[in-house]
Design a protein around this motif. Structure first.
Motif, PDB file in Angstrom:
ATOM      1  N   GLY A   1     -61.769 -11.272   4.439  1.00  0.00           N
ATOM      2  CA  GLY A   1     -62.415 -10.398   5.401  1.00  0.00           C
ATOM      3  C   GLY A   1     -62.514 -11.003   6.782  1.00  0.00           C
ATOM      4  N   SER A   2     -62.761 -12.305   6.859  1.00  0.00           N
ATOM      5  CA  SER A   2     -62.845 -12.983   8.154  1.00  0.00           C
ATOM      6  C   SER A   2     -61.491 -12.983   8.860  1.00  0.00           C
ATOM      7  CB  SER A   2     -63.332 -14.422   7.964  1.00  0.00           C
ATOM      8  OG  SER A   2     -64.635 -14.443   7.432  1.00  0.00           O
ATOM      9  N   ILE A   3     -60.417 -13.223   8.087  1.00  0.00           N
ATOM     10  CA  ILE A   3     -59.085 -13.238   8.679  1.00  0.00           C
ATOM     11  C   ILE A   3     -58.707 -11.853   9.197  1.00  0.00           C
ATOM     12  CG2 ILE A   3     -56.689 -13.153   7.886  1.00  0.00           C
ATOM     13  CD1 ILE A   3     -57.279 -15.726   9.026  1.00  0.00           C
ATOM     14  N   VAL A   4     -59.016 -10.811   8.430  1.00  0.00           N
ATOM     15  CA  VAL A   4     -58.712  -9.438   8.862  1.00  0.00           C
ATOM     16  C   VAL A   4     -59.467  -9.105  10.141  1.00  0.00           C
ATOM     17  CG1 VAL A   4     -58.941  -7.002   8.259  1.00  0.00           C
ATOM     18  CG2 VAL A   4     -58.156  -8.639   6.532  1.00  0.00           C
TER      19      VAL A   4
ATOM     20  N   VAL B   1     -63.930 -15.299  20.036  1.00  0.00           N
ATOM     21  CA  VAL B   1     -64.641 -14.986  18.798  1.00  0.00           C
ATOM     22  C   VAL B   1     -63.662 -14.947  17.628  1.00  0.00           C
ATOM     23  CG1 VAL B   1     -65.960 -13.222  17.571  1.00  0.00           C
ATOM     24  CG2 VAL B   1     -66.520 -13.765  19.942  1.00  0.00           C
ATOM     25  N   GLY B   2     -62.505 -14.325  17.865  1.00  0.00           N
ATOM     26  CA  GLY B   2     -61.497 -14.276  16.810  1.00  0.00           C
ATOM     27  C   GLY B   2     -60.968 -15.646  16.456  1.00  0.00           C
ATOM     28  N   PHE B   3     -60.803 -16.520  17.457  1.00  0.00           N
ATOM     29  CA  PHE B   3     -60.287 -17.867  17.214  1.00  0.00           C
ATOM     30  C   PHE B   3     -61.202 -18.671  16.291  1.00  0.00           C
ATOM     31  CE2 PHE B   3     -57.536 -18.385  21.296  1.00  0.00           C
ATOM     32  CZ  PHE B   3     -56.604 -17.528  20.741  1.00  0.00           C
ATOM     33  N   ASN B   4     -62.485 -18.343  16.284  1.00  0.00           N
ATOM     34  CA  ASN B   4     -63.426 -19.067  15.424  1.00  0.00           C
ATOM     35  C   ASN B   4     -63.374 -18.613  13.973  1.00  0.00           C
ATOM     36  OD1 ASN B   4     -64.687 -20.891  17.238  1.00  0.00           O
ATOM     37  ND2 ASN B   4     -65.832 -19.208  18.135  1.00  0.00           N
ATOM     38  N   LEU B   5     -62.545 -17.601  13.693  1.00  0.00           N
ATOM     39  CA  LEU B   5     -62.501 -17.056  12.338  1.00  0.00           C
ATOM     40  C   LEU B   5     -61.223 -17.412  11.585  1.00  0.00           C
ATOM     41  CD1 LEU B   5     -63.911 -13.480  13.094  1.00  0.00           C
ATOM     42  CD2 LEU B   5     -65.153 -15.470  12.234  1.00  0.00           C
TER      43      LEU B   5
ATOM     44  N   VAL C   1     -57.880  -8.192  13.876  1.00  0.00           N
ATOM     45  CA  VAL C   1     -58.259  -6.985  14.630  1.00  0.00           C
ATOM     46  C   VAL C   1     -58.759  -7.372  16.017  1.00  0.00           C
ATOM     47  CG1 VAL C   1     -59.891  -5.067  14.737  1.00  0.00           C
ATOM     48  CG2 VAL C   1     -58.750  -5.620  12.582  1.00  0.00           C
ATOM     49  N   LEU C   2     -59.600  -8.396  16.090  1.00  0.00           N
ATOM     50  CA  LEU C   2     -60.127  -8.834  17.388  1.00  0.00           C
ATOM     51  C   LEU C   2     -59.005  -9.297  18.309  1.00  0.00           C
ATOM     52  CD1 LEU C   2     -63.344 -10.811  16.323  1.00  0.00           C
ATOM     53  CD2 LEU C   2     -63.242  -8.628  17.556  1.00  0.00           C
ATOM     54  N   GLU C   3     -58.015 -10.009  17.769  1.00  0.00           N
ATOM     55  CA  GLU C   3     -56.925 -10.506  18.607  1.00  0.00           C
ATOM     56  C   GLU C   3     -56.033  -9.373  19.093  1.00  0.00           C
ATOM     57  OE1 GLU C   3     -57.036 -13.453  19.773  1.00  0.00           O
ATOM     58  OE2 GLU C   3     -58.741 -13.890  18.474  1.00  0.00           O
ATOM     59  N   VAL C   4     -55.816  -8.361  18.259  1.00  0.00           N
ATOM     60  CA  VAL C   4     -55.015  -7.210  18.687  1.00  0.00           C
ATOM     61  C   VAL C   4     -55.730  -6.459  19.814  1.00  0.00           C
ATOM     62  CG1 VAL C   4     -54.123  -4.959  17.967  1.00  0.00           C
ATOM     63  CG2 VAL C   4     -53.823  -6.956  16.483  1.00  0.00           C
ATOM     64  N   VAL C   5     -57.034  -6.232  19.646  1.00  0.00           N
ATOM     65  CA  VAL C   5     -57.809  -5.548  20.689  1.00  0.00           C
ATOM     66  C   VAL C   5     -57.840  -6.385  21.963  1.00  0.00           C
ATOM     67  CG1 VAL C   5     -60.111  -4.716  21.328  1.00  0.00           C
ATOM     68  CG2 VAL C   5     -59.220  -4.299  19.024  1.00  0.00           C
ATOM     69  N   ALA C   6     -58.048  -7.694  21.824  1.00  0.00           N
ATOM     70  CA  ALA C   6     -58.113  -8.572  22.992  1.00  0.00           C
ATOM     71  C   ALA C   6     -56.781  -8.598  23.735  1.00  0.00           C
ATOM     72  CB  ALA C   6     -58.504  -9.988  22.557  1.00  0.00           C
ATOM     73  N   GLY C   7     -55.673  -8.685  22.999  1.00  0.00           N
ATOM     74  CA  GLY C   7     -54.366  -8.702  23.643  1.00  0.00           C
ATOM     75  C   GLY C   7     -54.085  -7.414  24.395  1.00  0.00           C
TER      76      GLY C   7
ATOM     77  N   VAL D   1     -57.032 -24.373   6.798  1.00  0.00           N
ATOM     78  CA  VAL D   1     -57.311 -25.014   8.087  1.00  0.00           C
ATOM     79  C   VAL D   1     -58.796 -24.871   8.417  1.00  0.00           C
ATOM     80  CG1 VAL D   1     -56.864 -24.929  10.564  1.00  0.00           C
ATOM     81  CG2 VAL D   1     -54.989 -24.620   8.941  1.00  0.00           C
ATOM     82  N   PRO D   2     -59.488 -25.941   8.790  1.00  0.00           N
ATOM     83  CA  PRO D   2     -60.918 -25.845   9.123  1.00  0.00           C
ATOM     84  C   PRO D   2     -61.139 -25.050  10.401  1.00  0.00           C
ATOM     85  CG  PRO D   2     -60.085 -28.041   9.634  1.00  0.00           C
ATOM     86  CD  PRO D   2     -58.999 -27.337   8.891  1.00  0.00           C
ATOM     87  N   THR D   3     -62.148 -24.211  10.414  1.00  0.00           N
ATOM     88  CA  THR D   3     -62.488 -23.418  11.593  1.00  0.00           C
ATOM     89  C   THR D   3     -63.866 -23.763  12.131  1.00  0.00           C
ATOM     90  OG1 THR D   3     -63.350 -21.650  10.172  1.00  0.00           O
ATOM     91  CG2 THR D   3     -61.039 -21.500  10.832  1.00  0.00           C
ATOM     92  N   SER D   4     -64.522 -24.758  11.555  1.00  0.00           N
ATOM     93  CA  SER D   4     -65.846 -25.183  11.999  1.00  0.00           C
ATOM     94  C   SER D   4     -65.842 -26.695  12.192  1.00  0.00           C
ATOM     95  CB  SER D   4     -66.909 -24.781  10.963  1.00  0.00           C
ATOM     96  OG  SER D   4     -68.189 -25.193  11.368  1.00  0.00           O
TER      97      SER D   4
END
Length: 335
Positions: free
Chosen positions: A4-7, A72-76, A11-17, A132-135
């Protein structure tokens, strides 16, 4: 990492782009919209006419919102895959919006260039590692900053500074046509105010000057210099944005970790201050570089170069600085 986090991140990256692409179009529209002699100096935006710099600022606000969504998306998820998705969404919408809203010509070269960048992004997505760690804690970031790979960030800063000096030189020596026109228009208005002033001597009460009567002394850059500018201007902007993204991902994930798990006291260390102290000023410098780049170049020309540079160095930042390469299998490294 949760599916769910990856999805959500995708979505956030598509909207941001897509939003970044629209913001660039709005900014270029505000910068190049013609204001003939005697006009009100405003530009149309949707159903209203507003001051040129107000319209440009609207585009800048849109860019800022998109940047927040991107971080925000990069942190997920992994920086490699999410950065590539962001660039892919941006390039697709850029060709459409640039042609539709700015009437920019979509040439075969532009399409091929965008497809090449998009193809590279797809390859990167296919080779994305798992686990890959995200935190990151303050101690994790200190280890990364003291590693040999941190020289990668130093090299980015040095290259951006060299390009920045080059751009300042070119802008001072060869002002863009819109800047020359603005200077002429200011000269006309100043001369008109002087001619209408009751305290002016009789010799000043003459016909008002026009754009055609003002001397034109601007020197155009050579073809070789123009060719270099096409790559240096948007390429250095993309490189600067890659540095901003790497820093923002680092200090934002540290802050989230401190607030949600470790406590604010765990963030009080030099890694956080260093990353914020360099990343935030670099982000503000992006505003100036956006104006300079899109005052000179069409979005359909500059954006593929800018974001191929951003994607390349963001992916390298993920692999080298964040050491995501350690989580890749042999075939992924080769891809």
């Amino acid at each position: 990492m949760a599916t769910g986090s990856i999805v959500l991140a995708i979505v956030l990256e598509v909207v941001a782009g897509s939003l970044v692409s629209l913001s660039m179009v709005v900014q270029r529209h505000a910068l190049i919209y013609p204001n003939p002699e005697g006009s009100d100096g405003k530009v149309p935006l949707l159903c209203v006419r507003i001051a040129r710099w107000h319209a440009w600022f609207v585009g800048l606000i849109m860019y800022g919102i998109a940047s927040v969504l991107k971080i925000v998306g990069f942190n997920l998820g992994p920086l490699t895959i999410l950065g590539s998705i962001f660039v892919g969404a941006l390039l697709v919408t850029n060709l459409f919006l640039g042609h539709w809203l700015l009437r920019e010509e979509v040439t075969v070269t532009k399409v091929i260039g965008s497809l090449l960048v998009l193809g590279g992004s797809i390859v990167v997505i296919a080779a994305t590692p798992s686990g890959v760690p995200t935190s990151f804690t303050s101690a994790d970031m200190q280890r990364l900053l003291l590693s040999f790979e941190a020289l990668y960030l130093v090299c980015i800063v040095l290259i951006v500074l060299i390009c920045f000096v080059f751009i300042l030189y070119v802008e001072r020596t060869y002002p863009p046509p819109t800047t020359q026109a603005a200077r002429k228009l200011r000269a006309i208005r100043a001369a008109s105010r002087a001619a209408l002033s009751p305290t002016s001597p009789p010799s000043l009460h003459v016909a008002h000057p026009t754009l055609s009567t003002l001397p034109t002394t601007a020197v155009q850059p050579s073809l070789r210099l123009k060719s270099l500018m096409v790559f240096v201007y948007p390429g250095s902007l993309g490189l600067n944005e890659a540095f901003v993204d790497i820093c923002a991902r680092a200090y934002s994930t540290m802050l989230v970790r401190c607030v949600s798990q470790d406590g604010l006291a765990s963030c009080h260390g030099w890694p956080l201050y260093l990353l914020m102290g360099t990343g935030i000023p670099a982000a503000f410098s992006t505003a100036y570089m956006l104006k300079v780049v899109f005052e000179r170049f069409q979005t359909t020309l500059a954006l593929p170069i800018e974001y191929s540079s951003l994607n390349l160095f963001s992916v390298m930042g993920g692999l080298l600085f964040f050491q995501e390469v350690d989580y890749m299998q042999h075939w992924q490294v080769r891809a």
